[in-house]
Design an enzyme around this catalytic site. Structure first.
Site, PDB file in Angstrom:
ATOM      1  N   HIS A 184       0.832  -1.211   0.000  1.00 41.37           N
ATOM      2  CA  HIS A 184       0.000   0.000   0.000  1.00 41.37           C
ATOM      3  C   HIS A 184       0.865   1.258   0.000  1.00 41.37           C
ATOM      4  O   HIS A 184       0.670   2.157  -0.831  1.00 41.37           O
ATOM      5  CB  HIS A 184      -0.909  -0.027   1.232  1.00 41.37           C
ATOM      6  CG  HIS A 184      -1.755   1.192   1.398  1.00 41.37           C
ATOM      7  ND1 HIS A 184      -3.077   1.247   1.004  1.00 41.37           N
ATOM      8  CD2 HIS A 184      -1.478   2.418   1.924  1.00 41.37           C
ATOM      9  CE1 HIS A 184      -3.559   2.448   1.266  1.00 41.37           C
ATOM     10  NE2 HIS A 184      -2.611   3.170   1.830  1.00 41.37           N
ATOM     11  N   GLU A 185       1.827   1.321   0.911  1.00 40.90           N
ATOM     12  CA  GLU A 185       2.659   2.517   1.000  1.00 40.90           C
ATOM     13  C   GLU A 185       3.553   2.677  -0.230  1.00 40.90           C
ATOM     14  O   GLU A 185       3.794   3.790  -0.695  1.00 40.90           O
ATOM     15  CB  GLU A 185       3.506   2.489   2.277  1.00 40.90           C
ATOM     16  CG  GLU A 185       2.710   2.496   3.574  1.00 40.90           C
ATOM     17  CD  GLU A 185       1.770   3.688   3.698  1.00 40.90           C
ATOM     18  OE1 GLU A 185       2.057   4.746   3.092  1.00 40.90           O
ATOM     19  OE2 GLU A 185       0.739   3.554   4.371  1.00 40.90           O
ATOM     20  N   HIS A 238       1.915   4.408  -3.158  1.00 39.67           N
ATOM     21  CA  HIS A 238       1.888   5.873  -3.080  1.00 39.67           C
ATOM     22  C   HIS A 238       3.127   6.486  -3.738  1.00 39.67           C
ATOM     23  O   HIS A 238       3.073   7.599  -4.260  1.00 39.67           O
ATOM     24  CB  HIS A 238       1.804   6.330  -1.624  1.00 39.67           C
ATOM     25  CG  HIS A 238       0.474   6.093  -0.983  1.00 39.67           C
ATOM     26  ND1 HIS A 238      -0.718   6.292  -1.643  1.00 39.67           N
ATOM     27  CD2 HIS A 238       0.140   5.696   0.279  1.00 39.67           C
ATOM     28  CE1 HIS A 238      -1.733   6.012  -0.831  1.00 39.67           C
ATOM     29  NE2 HIS A 238      -1.232   5.652   0.343  1.00 39.67           N
ATOM     30  N   HIS A 290      -5.222   7.370  -2.435  1.00 38.23           N
ATOM     31  CA  HIS A 290      -6.100   6.313  -1.940  1.00 38.23           C
ATOM     32  C   HIS A 290      -7.245   6.043  -2.906  1.00 38.23           C
ATOM     33  O   HIS A 290      -7.892   6.965  -3.403  1.00 38.23           O
ATOM     34  CB  HIS A 290      -6.669   6.690  -0.569  1.00 38.23           C
ATOM     35  CG  HIS A 290      -5.695   6.544   0.534  1.00 38.23           C
ATOM     36  ND1 HIS A 290      -5.514   7.499   1.508  1.00 38.23           N
ATOM     37  CD2 HIS A 290      -4.822   5.546   0.834  1.00 38.23           C
ATOM     38  CE1 HIS A 290      -4.590   7.097   2.359  1.00 38.23           C
ATOM     39  NE2 HIS A 290      -4.142   5.923   1.966  1.00 38.23           N
ATOM     40  N   CYS A 291      -7.481   4.773  -3.161  1.00 43.12           N
ATOM     41  CA  CYS A 291      -8.534   4.351  -4.090  1.00 43.12           C
ATOM     42  C   CYS A 291      -9.904   4.466  -3.419  1.00 43.12           C
ATOM     43  O   CYS A 291     -10.062   4.153  -2.240  1.00 43.12           O
ATOM     44  CB  CYS A 291      -8.286   2.918  -4.532  1.00 43.12           C
ATOM     45  SG  CYS A 291      -9.472   2.326  -5.748  1.00 43.12           S
ATOM     46  N   CYS A 315      -9.690  -2.495  -2.693  1.00 41.81           N
ATOM     47  CA  CYS A 315      -8.419  -2.406  -3.412  1.00 41.81           C
ATOM     48  C   CYS A 315      -7.299  -2.251  -2.399  1.00 41.81           C
ATOM     49  O   CYS A 315      -7.496  -1.648  -1.332  1.00 41.81           O
ATOM     50  CB  CYS A 315      -8.482  -1.192  -4.355  1.00 41.81           C
ATOM     51  SG  CYS A 315      -6.936  -0.728  -5.169  1.00 41.81           S
ATOM     52  N   CYS A 326      -7.281  -2.682  -7.795  1.00 47.13           N
ATOM     53  CA  CYS A 326      -8.441  -2.667  -8.677  1.00 47.13           C
ATOM     54  C   CYS A 326      -7.975  -2.329 -10.101  1.00 47.13           C
ATOM     55  O   CYS A 326      -6.806  -2.000 -10.314  1.00 47.13           O
ATOM     56  CB  CYS A 326      -9.458  -1.645  -8.179  1.00 47.13           C
ATOM     57  SG  CYS A 326      -8.976   0.078  -8.494  1.00 47.13           S
ATOM     58  N   CYS A 384      -6.234   1.206 -10.449  1.00 44.85           N
ATOM     59  CA  CYS A 384      -4.886   1.285  -9.886  1.00 44.85           C
ATOM     60  C   CYS A 384      -3.914   0.374 -10.622  1.00 44.85           C
ATOM     61  O   CYS A 384      -2.728   0.707 -10.768  1.00 44.85           O
ATOM     62  CB  CYS A 384      -4.939   0.954  -8.395  1.00 44.85           C
ATOM     63  SG  CYS A 384      -5.885   2.175  -7.427  1.00 44.85           S
TER      64      CYS A 384
END
Length: 322
Positions: A237-238, A241, A247-248, A253, A272, A275
């Site tokens: 996740h990080e 970025h 953020h989705c 996602c 998703c 992304c």
């Protein structure tokens, strides 16, 4: 003599032309869901890419936020694929191609294995991932505090990011710091799982709260597998970025925000279609081959649900088979 223009005047009356039949009504354009429209036009892409970004069947729309969910407390501006293209995005190119992991502080034997996380990251981002020598908390020099509830030390995440920006190797696409020390983003916040810069290609995440023992609670059977899954989610996740992804808000996602552990646990470990298309443009990978490799890696570390999802998705992308 002036030039004259005759327009069929033969002095004989003509019968009126029969009226034209009424035109059929123009069919209305089918309405496209905002989340589908956010993927962008894929009609000119190769069949495999069209299938890779086709959301049918494999993705769950983002549910309406409740209580203290992320979107209930932090309304996000949607970032479509076109929006992402229009900003200062980061792509893997030239000499800067390596994602580095930097451990901060100690990692006990019960912590998620750094080598396992490195292997997952390499398969997910389809690029080289290396681990830098660990540094101590004191070396980072970030501001700390003692959390009033847990009575555990916390590091101020923005200070860690500032320290990282001065230590990015020349061949690095970005540097992800990982730690077992809790983090907080500012004085008014309780904690944060992680934080990353959209412009400086650095990030930091803590695995501390992903172990029940952090809160003094008993560890349930399978806790190590759950801790690995949580660490995987946080780290990917990080890192997303760093590629300029915000953020989705479209589907469940891995890039969607999470305000608490239950919400983070509800997120999948895959992006998703919106992304994924951003990451594909930034990294330039083969989507079908990527999912095939991810299926192998997730299966080898026991994350079987994501292994099955990636294997099913690979079949669809490569062969068009459900």
């Amino acid at each position: 003599m002036p030039l004259l223009a005759a327009c069929g005047s033969d002095d004989k009356p003509r019968a009126a032309a029969p009226p034209l039949p009424p035109k059929p009504p123009t069919p209305a354009e089918p309405e496209v869901e905002p989340r589908v429209a956010a993927i962008g036009d894929t009609s000119d892409l190769a069949p495999e890419l069209r299938r890779a970004f086709d959301p049918a069947g494999d993705f769950t729309p983002m549910p309406k936020p409740r209580g203290n969910d992320w979107l209930a407390e932090h309304p996000e501006t949607p970032q479509s694929y076109r929006d992402w293209l229009g900003q200062d995005t980061h792509v893997i190119a030239g000499p800067r191609r390596v994602i580095y992991l930097l451990p901060i502080g100690g990692f006990p034997a019960t912590a998620p294995a750094i080598e396992t996380l490195r292997t997952i990251m390499r398969a997910f981002f389809v690029t080289e991932v290396r681990t830098l020598p660990a540094v101590t908390v004191a070396e980072v020099g970030a501001k700390t505090r003692i959390h009033t509830g847990t009575r555990k030390q916390q590091l101020l995440a923005p200070h860690v990011l500032r320290w990282l920006t001065k230590r990015v190797p020349e061949d690095a696409f970005g540097v992800e710091a990982i730690t077992m020390v809790d983090l907080y983003p500012e004085e008014s916040w309780n904690f944060v799982f992680g934080m990353a810069s959209l412009s400086e290609r650095v990030g930091v995440q803590s695995f501390a709260r992903q172990d029940a023992a952090f809160f003094g609670d008993p560890r349930e059977p399978g806790w190590q597998q759950l801790a690995l899954r949580r660490a995987t989610w946080t780290m990917i996740h990080e890192t997303c970025h760093m590629f300029g992804l915000t953020h989705c808000v479209y589907w469940q996602c891995i890039v969607a925000g999470a305000n608490h552990q239950a919400e983070a646990d509800s997120r999948p470990l895959h992006p998703c279609p919106v992304c994924l298309r951003k990451l594909h443009t930034a990294i330039k990978f083969d989507p079908g081959q990527r999912e095939t490799e991810l299926a192998k890696v997730y299966r080898s570390v026991g994350i079987t649900d994501e292994a099955e999802w990636s294997a099913r998705r690979a079949r669809w992308i490569i062969d068009g088979m459900r």
